[in-house]
Scaffold this active site. Structure first.
Site, mmCIF file in Angstrom:
data_model
loop_
_atom_site.group_PDB
_atom_site.id
_atom_site.type_symbol
_atom_site.label_atom_id
_atom_site.label_comp_id
_atom_site.label_asym_id
_atom_site.label_seq_id
_atom_site.Cartn_x
_atom_site.Cartn_y
_atom_site.Cartn_z
ATOM 1 N N HIS A 96 0.833 -1.241 0.015
ATOM 2 C CA HIS A 96 -0.026 0.000 -0.010
ATOM 3 C C HIS A 96 0.989 1.268 0.094
ATOM 4 C CE1 HIS A 96 -3.389 -2.233 1.660
ATOM 5 N NE2 HIS A 96 -2.503 -2.987 2.395
ATOM 6 N N TYR A 97 0.277 2.491 -0.434
ATOM 7 C CA TYR A 97 0.715 3.583 0.058
ATOM 8 C C TYR A 97 -0.123 4.056 1.232
ATOM 9 C CZ TYR A 97 -1.742 6.431 -3.731
ATOM 10 O OH TYR A 97 -2.783 6.969 -4.353
ATOM 11 N N THR A 98 0.410 5.049 1.886
ATOM 12 C CA THR A 98 -0.335 5.532 3.026
ATOM 13 C C THR A 98 -1.490 6.615 2.565
ATOM 14 O OG1 THR A 98 1.050 7.505 3.622
ATOM 15 C CG2 THR A 98 1.377 5.479 4.546
ATOM 16 N N GLU A 103 2.346 -0.798 4.603
ATOM 17 C CA GLU A 103 2.107 0.322 4.194
ATOM 18 C C GLU A 103 3.505 1.230 3.928
ATOM 19 O OE1 GLU A 103 -0.670 2.313 3.564
ATOM 20 O OE2 GLU A 103 -2.221 1.310 4.667
ATOM 21 N N HIS A 136 -2.617 -3.368 -3.290
ATOM 22 C CA HIS A 136 -4.002 -2.925 -2.976
ATOM 23 C C HIS A 136 -5.028 -2.847 -3.927
ATOM 24 C CE1 HIS A 136 -6.559 -1.092 0.215
ATOM 25 N NE2 HIS A 136 -7.101 -2.169 -0.094
ATOM 26 N N ASP A 144 -3.777 2.528 -4.872
ATOM 27 C CA ASP A 144 -2.506 2.533 -4.242
ATOM 28 C C ASP A 144 -1.933 0.813 -4.405
ATOM 29 O OD1 ASP A 144 -4.433 1.547 -2.286
ATOM 30 O OD2 ASP A 144 -2.887 1.101 -0.821
HETATM 31 ZN ZN LIG Z 1 -4.183 0.418 0.544
#
Ligand SMILES: [Zn+2]
Length: 174
Positions: free
Chosen positions: A29-31, A94, A136, A146
């Protein structure tokens, strides 16, 4: 308690439950938030109802918030190859990146190097196959974008993590 063997900060989140299946997936993921500390605070806040096993900040620092044996709450409504409970079968990372808040900034080299080392550690301990290192957006298409188009999947694949089209995996030294 299953923690990474790499140097990390342990900042436990209350947002987790029991897994209903074994770990066989790594999810990136990215935040989408402005800073790593803000993201850690959110992922540890009871009211957020979300969490993740790890956060990798822009300087490569690793924070672990949920034990890998527990079910963290990062995938949400998602689906992959007949399975809907992605949280039960995955470890979530993340990666601090503001995403659309800052016109999709590049991921710094030192951050990606840390993501690669952490991924190798997780993949080895859970015997996760390359085809199950996913983003994600792969498991929640149309809902999540993301880790985004800037995420260097090719660099990860060259380090033996995940897949990249038309790459000769046999030539890799992994
Ligand atoms: Zn995500």
């Amino acid at each position: 308690m299953i923690r990474t063997g790499l140097p990390h900060i342990w900042c436990p989140s209350p947002n987790f439950g029991e897994r209903k299946s074994a770990v066989d997936m790594l999810l990136m993921h990215y935040t989408g938030m402005n800073s790593g500390p803000a993201a850690v605070n959110w992922l540890r806040a009871e009211k957020s109802g979300v969490s993740c096993h790890y956060l990798v900040d822009v300087d490569g620092a690793i924070t672990q918030m949920v034990c890998e044996s527990k079910r963290a709450w990062h995938a949400g409504k998602s689906y992959w190859q007949g399975v809907e409970d992605i949280n039960s079968c995955s470890v979530g990372i993340e990666i601090q990146n503001a995403g659309p808040l800052a016109a999709f900034p590049d991921f710094p080299d030192v951050q990606i190097a840390a993501v690669i080392e952490l991924s190798k550690d997780i993949i080895a301990r859970h015997a996760i196959v390359a085809e199950r290192v996913l983003g994600h957006s792969d498991v929640a298409p149309g809902r999540k974008i993301d880790p985004g188009e800037k995420f260097p999947w090719e660099r990860l694949a060259k380090a033996g993590i995940g897949v990249w089209p038309n790459m000769d995996r046999a030539a890799l030294e992994v």
